[in-house]
Write an enzyme that holds these catalytic residues in place. Structure first.
Site, PDB file in Angstrom:
ATOM      1  N   LYS A  49      -8.416   3.960  -3.106  1.00  0.00           N
ATOM      2  CA  LYS A  49      -9.444   4.973  -3.378  1.00  0.00           C
ATOM      3  C   LYS A  49      -9.623   5.219  -4.876  1.00  0.00           C
ATOM      4  O   LYS A  49     -10.663   5.724  -5.298  1.00  0.00           O
ATOM      5  CB  LYS A  49      -9.135   6.272  -2.634  1.00  0.00           C
ATOM      6  N   TYR A 268      -6.420   4.939  15.851  1.00  0.00           N
ATOM      7  CA  TYR A 268      -6.234   5.219  14.431  1.00  0.00           C
ATOM      8  C   TYR A 268      -4.956   6.022  14.192  1.00  0.00           C
ATOM      9  O   TYR A 268      -4.749   7.063  14.819  1.00  0.00           O
ATOM     10  CB  TYR A 268      -7.439   6.009  13.900  1.00  0.00           C
ATOM     11  N   TYR A 294      -2.791   1.725   7.585  1.00  0.00           N
ATOM     12  CA  TYR A 294      -3.740   0.699   7.122  1.00  0.00           C
ATOM     13  C   TYR A 294      -3.055  -0.631   6.782  1.00  0.00           C
ATOM     14  O   TYR A 294      -3.175  -1.606   7.513  1.00  0.00           O
ATOM     15  CB  TYR A 294      -4.496   1.195   5.890  1.00  0.00           C
TER      16      TYR A 294
HETATM   17  C1  LIG Z   1      -8.717   4.005   2.981  1.00  0.00           C
HETATM   18  C2  LIG Z   1      -7.687   2.962   3.081  1.00  0.00           C
HETATM   19  C3  LIG Z   1      -8.002   1.668   3.535  1.00  0.00           C
HETATM   20  C4  LIG Z   1      -9.348   1.282   4.066  1.00  0.00           C
HETATM   21  O1  LIG Z   1     -10.327   1.203   3.068  1.00  0.00           O
HETATM   22  P1  LIG Z   1     -11.838   1.531   3.472  1.00  0.00           P
HETATM   23  O2  LIG Z   1     -12.577   1.379   2.216  1.00  0.00           O
HETATM   24  O3  LIG Z   1     -11.824   2.936   4.008  1.00  0.00           O
HETATM   25  O4  LIG Z   1     -12.245   0.574   4.525  1.00  0.00           O
HETATM   26  C5  LIG Z   1      -7.018   0.712   3.547  1.00  0.00           C
HETATM   27  N1  LIG Z   1      -5.760   1.009   3.156  1.00  0.00           N
HETATM   28  C6  LIG Z   1      -5.401   2.237   2.745  1.00  0.00           C
HETATM   29  C7  LIG Z   1      -4.004   2.479   2.356  1.00  0.00           C
HETATM   30  C8  LIG Z   1      -6.359   3.255   2.675  1.00  0.00           C
HETATM   31  O5  LIG Z   1      -5.992   4.466   2.274  1.00  0.00           O
END
Ligand SMILES: *Cc1c(COP(=O)(O)O)cnc(C)c1O
Length: 338
Positions: A49, A268, A294
């Site tokens: 992010k 999720y 993720y």
């Molecule tokens: C938000 C996030 C993602 C996914 O990225 P997007 O742009 O939302 O698809 C992947 N890994 C982590 C650790 C994240 O925080």
């Protein structure tokens, strides 16, 4: 493509390293596995992010006829990495930050509700409010913005995951960075793999790599939506990002967007065996920490595809580490140490 014409505030330690994973490659018997360390962007322990926020926060400071926003509002799941990094960016820039957290998992234990990212949100001085799963979070953010405006504030709303054409510019920039880095190292990248959620990461990468004619296919490993919906979300945002960049219509096409959503499990943020195994393997073989929501599921997908023989032994496969290891502290039970 002229990325420099978009306002940007430096928040990350960039470029992030691109490193070989020699032990993991040997353990799996090939292909040559590499890791792009976007977990090492620095901001509040880092993560993907940060790159999006470089463009989103610059946009926030250009709003309200140039007076700039005084408050940012965003939303995410309880253990949102996006919320944590937004809180940190707002703190650094002297803005107030309102975080709206949706309970998407139903977990109520103290570690999940208060540790990990939530602890850091609070340390960065963010105002947290919690909503039940299924709440229309975009509407909740608009309602909060209206309240703040009525009090005389200048709010800026950042969508969940920072995924809109402004935020995705961060991953167009990452595509440029990666292609330059690979050229300097003399590395031919055959595949780029990463976890995909709110779509901005994959959309920015796809728009950037296609615009550069890089010939590097991107594979998103889904963590939430089924494949048709995930691919549609990424394609739509990649095309809107390309338009924002001024690329000709038709530059980004459906064939450029591929997601594999076979590794989501029950939903999720809900642990899977593959995620736990992948996190243990990377921790033990490479000294690298992935996250349970993720990158752990993304790596579980990559490892399974390697074991299925989907990549050539001499191919170079880059895993984009999107960060999130702070979330490990919210999931002690998944690792048998609760
Ligand atoms: C938000 C996030 C993602 C996914 O990225 P997007 O742009 O939302 O698809 C992947 N890994 C982590 C650790 C994240 O925080």
């Amino acid at each position: 493509m002229n990325l420099a014409r978009f306002p940007r505030i430096r928040l990350g330690h960039l470029p992030t390293p691109l490193e070989p994973m020699e032990n993991l490659s040997k353990h799996l018997g090939g292909p040559r596995l590499w890791i792009k360390r976007d977990d090492a962007t620095g901001l509040s322990t880092g993560g993907n992010k940060t790159r999006k926020l470089e463009y989103l926060m610059a946009d926030a400071l250009a709003q309200h006829d140039g007076a700039g926003a005084d408050t940012v509002i965003t939303q995410g799941a309880t253990q949102s990495n996006h919320a944590r990094q937004t809180a940190a960016a707002a703190a650094k820039l002297g803005l107030a930050c309102h975080i709206l957290l949706e309970d998407r998992t139903g977990y109520e234990d103290a570690a999940y509700a208060r540790s990990g990212n939530v602890l850091l949100d609070l340390l960065h001085g963010a105002t947290i409010s919690r909503f039940p799963g299924g709440t229309d979070m975009a509407a909740a953010m608009e309602a909060r913005a209206a309240e703040l405006r009525a009090e005389g504030h200048r709010p800026y709303v950042i969508p969940g995951g920072g995924s809109n054409p402004v935020g995705a510019l961060g991953y167009v920039n990452a595509a440029l960075e990666l292609v330059n880095q690979a050229a300097e190292m003399g590395l031919r990248i055959d595949h780029l793999v990463h976890a995909t959620g709110s779509s901005g990461t994959q959309a920015g990468l796809v728009a950037g790599l296609v615009a550069l004619n890089a010939g590097i296919p991107v594979l998103g490993i889904g963590v939430r939506a089924p494949r048709p919906q995930q691919e549609a979300n990424v394609l739509s945002l990649a095309q809107r990002t390309a338009a924002h960049l001024g690329l000709p219509e038709g530059t980004v096409r459906a064939e450029h967007v591929v997601a594999n959503c076979d590794y989501v499990g029950q939903g999720y943020g809900i642990p899977t065996e593959g995620m736990v195994d992948a996190i243990r393997l990377l921790a033990e073989k490479e000294g690298i920490l992935l996250d349970p929501v993720y990158s752990g599921k993304g790596m579980a997908g990559l490892i399974d595809l390697v074991r299925q023989g989907r990549f050539g032994k001499d191919e170079n496969v880059v895993f984009l580490h999107t960060g999130g290891a702070v979330g490990l502290f919210a999931y002690p039970d998944a690792f048998g140490v609760g």
